[in-house]
Design a protein around this motif. Structure first.
Motif, short mmCIF file in Angstrom:
data_model
loop_
_atom_site.label_atom_id
_atom_site.label_comp_id
_atom_site.label_asym_id
_atom_site.label_seq_id
_atom_site.Cartn_x
_atom_site.Cartn_y
_atom_site.Cartn_z
N GLU A 1 0.83 -1.20 0.00
CA GLU A 1 0.00 0.00 0.00
C GLU A 1 0.87 1.25 0.00
OE1 GLU A 1 -3.74 2.03 2.41
OE2 GLU A 1 -2.78 0.24 3.22
N GLN A 2 1.95 1.23 0.78
CA GLN A 2 2.82 2.39 0.85
C GLN A 2 3.51 2.63 -0.51
OE1 GLN A 2 5.66 2.20 4.07
NE2 GLN A 2 5.82 4.42 4.20
N LEU A 3 3.91 1.55 -1.17
CA LEU A 3 4.55 1.68 -2.47
C LEU A 3 3.56 2.20 -3.52
CD1 LEU A 3 6.69 -1.59 -2.51
CD2 LEU A 3 7.55 0.75 -2.34
N ASP A 4 2.30 1.82 -3.39
CA ASP A 4 1.27 2.26 -4.34
C ASP A 4 0.87 3.71 -4.14
OD1 ASP A 4 1.14 -0.17 -5.61
OD2 ASP A 4 -0.59 -0.90 -4.48
N ARG A 5 0.85 4.17 -2.90
CA ARG A 5 0.22 5.44 -2.59
C ARG A 5 1.17 6.57 -2.22
NH1 ARG A 5 -5.28 4.93 -1.78
NH2 ARG A 5 -6.07 2.80 -1.74
N THR A 6 2.46 6.26 -2.00
CA THR A 6 3.36 7.31 -1.53
C THR A 6 4.62 7.37 -2.40
OG1 THR A 6 4.73 5.98 -0.02
CG2 THR A 6 2.60 6.73 0.81
N ASP A 7 5.43 8.40 -2.11
CA ASP A 7 6.72 8.57 -2.78
C ASP A 7 7.89 8.08 -1.94
OD1 ASP A 7 5.38 9.71 -4.85
OD2 ASP A 7 6.14 11.74 -4.57
N VAL A 8 7.61 7.38 -0.87
CA VAL A 8 8.69 6.92 0.02
C VAL A 8 9.63 6.01 -0.78
CG1 VAL A 8 9.23 5.65 2.12
CG2 VAL A 8 7.19 7.09 2.02
N PRO A 9 10.95 6.18 -0.65
CA PRO A 9 11.89 5.32 -1.37
C PRO A 9 11.67 3.84 -1.07
CG PRO A 9 13.05 7.20 -0.44
CD PRO A 9 11.67 7.25 0.11
N PHE A 10 11.89 3.01 -2.07
CA PHE A 10 11.64 1.58 -1.94
C PHE A 10 12.45 0.98 -0.79
CE2 PHE A 10 12.22 -2.91 -3.06
CZ PHE A 10 10.92 -3.28 -3.40
N GLY A 11 13.74 1.34 -0.71
CA GLY A 11 14.58 0.79 0.34
C GLY A 11 14.09 1.13 1.73
N THR A 12 13.48 2.30 1.88
CA THR A 12 12.93 2.70 3.17
C THR A 12 11.69 1.88 3.50
OG1 THR A 12 13.77 4.96 2.86
CG2 THR A 12 12.04 4.64 4.50
N VAL A 13 10.84 1.65 2.50
CA VAL A 13 9.60 0.90 2.72
C VAL A 13 9.88 -0.52 3.17
CG1 VAL A 13 7.52 -0.02 1.60
CG2 VAL A 13 8.27 2.32 1.12
N VAL A 14 10.88 -1.16 2.54
CA VAL A 14 11.12 -2.59 2.80
C VAL A 14 12.24 -2.82 3.82
CG1 VAL A 14 10.29 -3.19 0.50
CG2 VAL A 14 12.75 -2.87 0.87
N LYS A 15 12.66 -1.78 4.49
CA LYS A 15 13.80 -1.88 5.41
C LYS A 15 13.62 -2.98 6.45
CE LYS A 15 16.67 0.94 8.49
NZ LYS A 15 16.87 2.31 9.07
N SER A 16 12.39 -3.16 6.95
CA SER A 16 12.16 -4.14 8.02
C SER A 16 12.35 -5.58 7.55
CB SER A 16 10.74 -3.97 8.59
OG SER A 16 9.76 -4.20 7.60
N LEU A 17 12.47 -5.81 6.24
CA LEU A 17 12.72 -7.16 5.74
C LEU A 17 14.15 -7.60 6.01
CD1 LEU A 17 10.95 -7.08 2.24
CD2 LEU A 17 10.09 -8.07 4.37
N GLY A 18 14.99 -6.66 6.43
CA GLY A 18 16.40 -7.01 6.67
C GLY A 18 17.07 -7.48 5.39
N PHE A 19 16.78 -6.80 4.29
CA PHE A 19 17.19 -7.29 2.98
C PHE A 19 18.67 -7.06 2.70
CE2 PHE A 19 16.12 -2.86 2.21
CZ PHE A 19 17.05 -2.44 1.28
N HIS A 20 19.16 -7.83 1.75
CA HIS A 20 20.51 -7.60 1.22
C HIS A 20 20.42 -7.67 -0.30
CE1 HIS A 20 20.23 -12.02 1.48
NE2 HIS A 20 21.07 -12.06 0.46
N ARG A 21 21.45 -7.20 -0.97
CA ARG A 21 21.40 -7.15 -2.42
C ARG A 21 22.56 -7.90 -3.04
NH1 ARG A 21 20.95 -1.27 -4.27
NH2 ARG A 21 22.04 -1.76 -6.19
N GLN A 22 22.28 -8.51 -4.18
CA GLN A 22 23.31 -9.16 -4.97
C GLN A 22 23.47 -8.36 -6.26
OE1 GLN A 22 22.93 -13.41 -5.75
NE2 GLN A 22 23.88 -13.15 -7.75
N THR A 23 24.64 -7.78 -6.43
CA THR A 23 24.88 -6.94 -7.60
C THR A 23 25.03 -7.79 -8.85
OG1 THR A 23 25.95 -5.24 -6.23
CG2 THR A 23 26.41 -5.21 -8.59
N LEU A 24 24.32 -7.40 -9.89
CA LEU A 24 24.43 -8.08 -11.18
C LEU A 24 25.44 -7.38 -12.08
CD1 LEU A 24 20.62 -8.66 -11.86
CD2 LEU A 24 22.26 -10.28 -10.87
N SER A 25 25.44 -6.06 -12.04
CA SER A 25 26.39 -5.27 -12.82
C SER A 25 26.55 -3.92 -12.15
CB SER A 25 25.92 -5.10 -14.27
OG SER A 25 24.71 -4.35 -14.32
#
Length: 226
Positions: free
Chosen positions: A134-158
């Motif tokens: 809902e936050q991603l659909d309705r707001t301008d909050v950055p994606f990384g901020t919205v999903v921060k609680s997932l404790g995510f990490h990233r794998q760089t492709l390039s």
């Protein structure tokens, strides 16, 4: 008659908006020293992005460290009305089948008046919480901020520079461009990263392509003290 009088005014205002540009920042000069400084800055930003899970947080630190705004805060501006289907091959990267719903979100991340990056984001809504979707659909909050609680990490492709102030092989035998002392011609886009984001349970949920603009250098060179 009143409508006819208002029409030129409306057209003038539309022209002003269409021609609006970001303010001009300090000029980097085409000298050997400042070309080396620009390359060092781009390589530093590239390394910072590679060593952090959140590009938003990296840009926040960059914005703050270089005092790029009176209130150095990264803000996301959503680009509405665009849709890019996720290529079939990239569905494999996210571990999803051909019928799994995928959403697309494009934002421009800005520090004050400066747009620092354009980010294309494809994400799997079923792997996020309803509140996040809902936050991603309705707001301008950055994606990384919205999903921060997932404790995510990233794998760089390039990851890499789209433009360099010095030619390839400059550190060995490549011929350096002669300095002109004029304003340096910097390409509009200077870096590009693509990556897959994973939840802490190692389930992929997003593919991002981030293109960084020349505005990451908008603070200009530091004055050389005698």
């Amino acid at each position: 008659m009143r409508k006819l009088l208002l029409l030129p005014l409306a057209l003038m205002l539309l022209t002003v908006v269409a021609n609006a540009r970001e303010p001009a920042g300090p000029v980097w000069k085409d000298t050997a020293l400042e070309r080396a400084q620009v390359l060092a800055l781009l390589q530093t930003l590239n390394a910072n992005l590679l060593s952090h899970s959140s590009a938003t947080q990296t840009l926040q630190e960059w914005c703050d460290a270089h005092r790029m705004a009176a209130e150095p805060k990264i803000v996301a501006h959503r680009v509405l009305g665009e849709d890019k289907p996720l290529p079939t091959a990239d569905r494999e990267l996210l571990g999803i089948g051909p019928d799994e719903p995928v959403r697309y979100r494009r934002v421009r991340l800005a520090c004050g008046d400066w747009v620092l990056s354009d980010a294309d984001n494809w994400y799997v809504p079923s792997r996020l919480t309803p509140e996040m979707n809902e936050q991603l659909d309705r707001t301008d909050v950055p994606f990384g901020t919205v999903v921060k609680s997932l404790g995510f990490h990233r794998q760089t492709l390039s990851a890499g520079l789209l433009w360099s102030p010095l030619p390839n092989g400059w550190e060995t035998d490549a011929q350096l461009p002669p300095p002109t002392g004029k304003p340096m011609a910097i390409a509009p886009h200077v870096l590009e990263h693509s990556a897959v984001l994973y939840r802490k349970d190692n389930q992929p949920f997003s593919l991002v392509v981030e293109t960084y603009t020349a505005n990451v250098l908008a603070f200009g060179p530091r004055p050389i003290k005698p």
